[in-house]
Scaffold this motif. Structure first.
Motif, short mmCIF file in Angstrom:
data_model
loop_
_atom_site.label_atom_id
_atom_site.label_comp_id
_atom_site.label_asym_id
_atom_site.label_seq_id
_atom_site.Cartn_x
_atom_site.Cartn_y
_atom_site.Cartn_z
N UNK A 102 -5.92 -2.84 3.84
CA UNK A 102 -4.83 -2.74 2.87
C UNK A 102 -4.85 -4.02 2.04
N UNK A 103 -5.16 -3.86 0.77
CA UNK A 103 -5.32 -5.00 -0.13
C UNK A 103 -4.05 -5.18 -0.95
N UNK A 104 -3.50 -6.38 -0.90
CA UNK A 104 -2.38 -6.69 -1.78
C UNK A 104 -2.95 -7.03 -3.15
N UNK A 118 5.88 -6.71 0.40
CA UNK A 118 6.60 -5.77 1.27
C UNK A 118 6.09 -4.35 1.06
N UNK A 119 5.89 -3.98 -0.21
CA UNK A 119 5.42 -2.62 -0.50
C UNK A 119 4.04 -2.39 0.15
N UNK A 120 3.19 -3.39 0.07
CA UNK A 120 1.86 -3.28 0.69
C UNK A 120 1.94 -3.18 2.20
N UNK A 121 2.87 -3.91 2.79
CA UNK A 121 3.02 -3.86 4.25
C UNK A 121 3.47 -2.46 4.68
N UNK A 122 4.30 -1.86 3.85
CA UNK A 122 4.76 -0.50 4.17
C UNK A 122 3.58 0.48 4.11
N UNK A 123 2.66 0.25 3.19
CA UNK A 123 1.45 1.09 3.14
C UNK A 123 0.73 1.02 4.49
N UNK A 161 -6.23 -11.07 -5.32
CA UNK A 161 -5.99 -10.11 -4.23
C UNK A 161 -6.24 -10.74 -2.86
N UNK A 162 -5.63 -10.17 -1.87
CA UNK A 162 -5.83 -10.61 -0.49
C UNK A 162 -5.60 -9.41 0.43
N UNK A 163 -5.95 -9.59 1.70
CA UNK A 163 -5.88 -8.44 2.62
C UNK A 163 -4.67 -8.56 3.53
N UNK A 164 -3.79 -7.59 3.41
CA UNK A 164 -2.57 -7.56 4.24
C UNK A 164 -2.94 -7.25 5.69
N UNK A 165 -3.94 -6.45 5.86
CA UNK A 165 -4.39 -6.16 7.22
C UNK A 165 -5.42 -5.07 7.23
N UNK A 166 -6.05 -4.92 8.38
CA UNK A 166 -7.01 -3.84 8.60
C UNK A 166 -6.34 -2.89 9.59
N UNK A 167 -6.28 -1.62 9.23
CA UNK A 167 -5.75 -0.65 10.19
C UNK A 167 -6.92 0.15 10.75
N UNK A 168 -7.16 -0.04 12.03
CA UNK A 168 -8.24 0.66 12.72
C UNK A 168 -7.69 2.00 13.21
#
Ligand SMILES: Cc1cc2nc3c(=O)[nH]c(=O)nc-3n(C[C@H](O)[C@H](O)[C@H](O)COP(=O)(O)O)c2cc1C
Length: 194
Positions: A102-104, A118-123, A161-168
């Protein structure tokens, strides 16, 4: 006044959803149609001023090894690592059938950066929810590459841009025990009576 339209099954689902550790994720991952559903749900999120200040990298198949190798090459340049450490890095994304970064991607203007994050974290959390609803297991993790400029560039991110996280995401055979959940009495303050 009409009664609220309760959806007990959904309530039960939401009350019990939990993450499954990456080590417990196995094949198969979502098929093409399921992935489309997952991505549709993932991007149906609150978003102040409709900026869509995020985007997704779908890392699957051989893309997992290719992306992993790029990150391993960067780490090799920055740190004195033994071959085993580099091999682990290169295989990082191979630990699950599907990984979604998930890229912010914040947009300049009047909307505070915090709101866009916040919107990106919700994604990211919607990926967890959609995966569980489709019968898959998932875990949201981060790591050095999320905020590392060279890693971001290697994965095709723009400067801002930066990466909010990787969802495996994958299947699982384990039923993880739940973890301790927050004590509402400590976390919630009521202003006013119902
Ligand atoms: C932004 C963020 C980053 C996270 N990074 C990691 C991580 O790198 N490694 C990890 O084991 N868990 C990480 N977690 C925690 C897991 O995703 C998850 O919250 C935990 O396993 C329990 O989640 P559950 O409440 O969905 O069961 C992170 C969570 C968030 C929100």
């Amino acid at each position: 006044m009409s009664q609220p339209k309760s959806k007990p099954e959904v309530i039960e689902f939401l009350k019990n959803r939990r993450s499954v550790l990456i080590k417990d994720l196995i094949e198969p991952g979502p098929n093409k149609d399921e992935l489309e559903t997952l991505l549709t749900i993932a991007t149906r999120v609150p978003d102040h001023r409709k900026l869509e200040p995020w985007r997704l990298l779908v890392i699957r198949g051989e893309g997992r090894g290719l992306a992993g190798q790029k990150l391993a090459d960067i780490r090799a340049k920055k740190h004195d690592l033994i071959p085993l450490q580099l091999e682990i890095e290169a295989n990082n994304f191979n630990r699950a059938p599907l990984v979604i970064a998930v890229v912010s991607s914040p947009v300049e203007g009047n909307t505070p950066i915090e709101e866009q994050t916040c919107s990106g974290a919700v994604v990211a959390q919607h990926i967890n929810l959609a995966a569980a609803a489709l019968g898959y297991a998932s875990q949201w993790v981060t790591g050095w590459s999320c905020l590392d400029k060279d890693a971001q560039k290697a994965l095709g991110l723009a400067e801002h841009e930066w990466i909010i996280g990787y969802v495996y995401v994958g299947s699982t055979e384990v039923e993880p025990a739940d973890r301790a959940r927050p004590d509402l009495a400590e976390k919630v303050t009521y202003l006013g009576k119902p």
